[in-house]
Design a protein around this motif. Sequence first.
Motif, PDB file in Angstrom:
ATOM      1  N   GLN A 345      -0.876   2.779   2.627  1.00  0.00           N
ATOM      2  CA  GLN A 345      -1.639   2.023   3.620  1.00  0.00           C
ATOM      3  C   GLN A 345      -1.303   0.536   3.587  1.00  0.00           C
ATOM      4  N   LEU A 346      -0.979   0.031   2.413  1.00  0.00           N
ATOM      5  CA  LEU A 346      -0.702  -1.399   2.264  1.00  0.00           C
ATOM      6  C   LEU A 346       0.494  -1.822   3.119  1.00  0.00           C
ATOM      7  N   THR A 347       1.530  -0.982   3.165  1.00  0.00           N
ATOM      8  CA  THR A 347       2.732  -1.340   3.917  1.00  0.00           C
ATOM      9  C   THR A 347       2.725  -0.775   5.340  1.00  0.00           C
ATOM     10  N   VAL A 348       1.920   0.257   5.587  1.00  0.00           N
ATOM     11  CA  VAL A 348       1.849   0.844   6.927  1.00  0.00           C
ATOM     12  C   VAL A 348       0.902   0.042   7.829  1.00  0.00           C
ATOM     13  N   ALA A 349      -0.109  -0.580   7.238  1.00  0.00           N
ATOM     14  CA  ALA A 349      -1.156  -1.270   8.006  1.00  0.00           C
ATOM     15  C   ALA A 349      -0.619  -2.234   9.069  1.00  0.00           C
TER      16      ALA A 349
END
Length: 393
Positions: A345-349
Motif C-alpha cells: 500500500q505504501l508504494t501503490v497509494a
Amino acid sequence: SFIAGIFNKNKKIRALLFAVCIFFFGTFYYNLKLHRIMGTITDYVDNNKTIVGVIANAPTITRDKVIYDVKALYIKENVHYKNVTGKIRVSTILDDNQSKYNYGDVIKFSGELKTPQGRRNPNGINYRAYLLQKGIVATAFSREIEIIGKQNTNPLMRAAFSIGQRLTDFYEANLPSNISSLMVGIALGIKDNIPRETMEAVKNGGVAHVLAVSGLHMGIIYAAFNFLFSKFRFSNIFSFIIGSLTFVFYSIMAGLSPSVIRAAIMIMVFMLAKIVGRENDSLNSLCLSSTILLLLNPLTLFSVSFQLSYSAVLGIILFFDYFRDLLKILPKYLRDSIAVIMSAQLTVAPFLIYYFHNISIIGFLTNLLVVPLVGIILVTGLVSGLISIVFQP
C-alpha cells in the motif's frame, strides 16, 4: 586517453553515461514500436470499409455483445483488396443466430472504422491509450461478419484460449450468474460480466486485485505445485519444466496482462535459482521481468496494470522486513500478512490517488479476510473446472 581515464576512474560519470544511453535507446525503441503498432489501417478511419483479418486472441463475450481483436490483413478499395497492417477491436451484437468465431479464424466484416475515444473528462478512462497499449489502433461495429478461412496459429495459445473458454462455460453452467462472473474474474481475470455494483463494492473494499490475475494467483498456484512436487519428491529440474509450462499456459489463459507476466517470470527465475543453487534476488528478478515486458511492448510502461503491479511488488521487496520487525509482537501469520499489505500500500497509494482518486480505509481488514478465501476458491475452482473438462462426456 585523458577522457577515457576520467570515465574509467569516475563511476558516477560511467553510470550517468549509461543512463543517457538507455534513455535515448528507449526513446528510439518506443517510437519504432509505436510506428509499427499504428500500421496502415489508421489511414482509413472515419470510412465505411470491408476488411479481411484474423482474430488475434480469445473473443470477449459480454451480456449483449461479442468483441474480437482482429489483426487486419486486407482492405477493400473499390473492387480490389490491398494489404494493410494494424489491429482493430470489432464488436457485434450477441445473438443466438449469429456464429461466434475463435482465435485464428480469418473473417471478413464491414463497418465504419473509428479512432478510439480519448479521455472525455478529467477523471475518465483514456480508452484510446488503453487500446494502444494492447496494440489496437481502431474500432468498428459490424453486423456483417463471416468466416472465410483459418490461419495457422500458435498451438499453445489456441489450447489455452480453448480451455479458458471451457472453464468459463463450466462456471456459467453450474453457478448462479452473479457468482459465476466472480469465479471467472478470480480464476481468469475476466471482469466483463461482473455487475457494476459488485465491482464498485470490490474496489471500495480494497480487494480489486483478487479479480486481476497477478502475483497472488501465481503464488497460490506455485504453493500448490510446490506442495505436490515435494510430496512426490520430484527433482528441481522436473519441477522447473512442468511449473514453467504451467505458468506460461495459465498466463495465456489469463490474457497476458503485465501483472501476470511479471509474476510468471519472477517465479520461474526463483525456480531456476533453486536448480543452479543460487540465492534468488527479488529486485533483480523484478527488473528482469520489467525489461522483458518493455522490450515486448514499451507502451506497457504507461499501463495502469503495469504501474500498480510493479509498485506493489517493489514496496514488498523494500519495506516488508521493516514492517515485519515493527509488528514482531503479533502472531506470525497476522504479522506477515499485515507487513505485506502495508508494504504494498505504501508504494501503490500514489498511483491509486492519481488514477482512482481514493484509497480504501478498510482495505487492510478486508485483505486479511479475503485473500485466504481467494486461495481456496482459486484452487478448488480451477481443479473442479479442469476435472469437468477431462471427464466431460
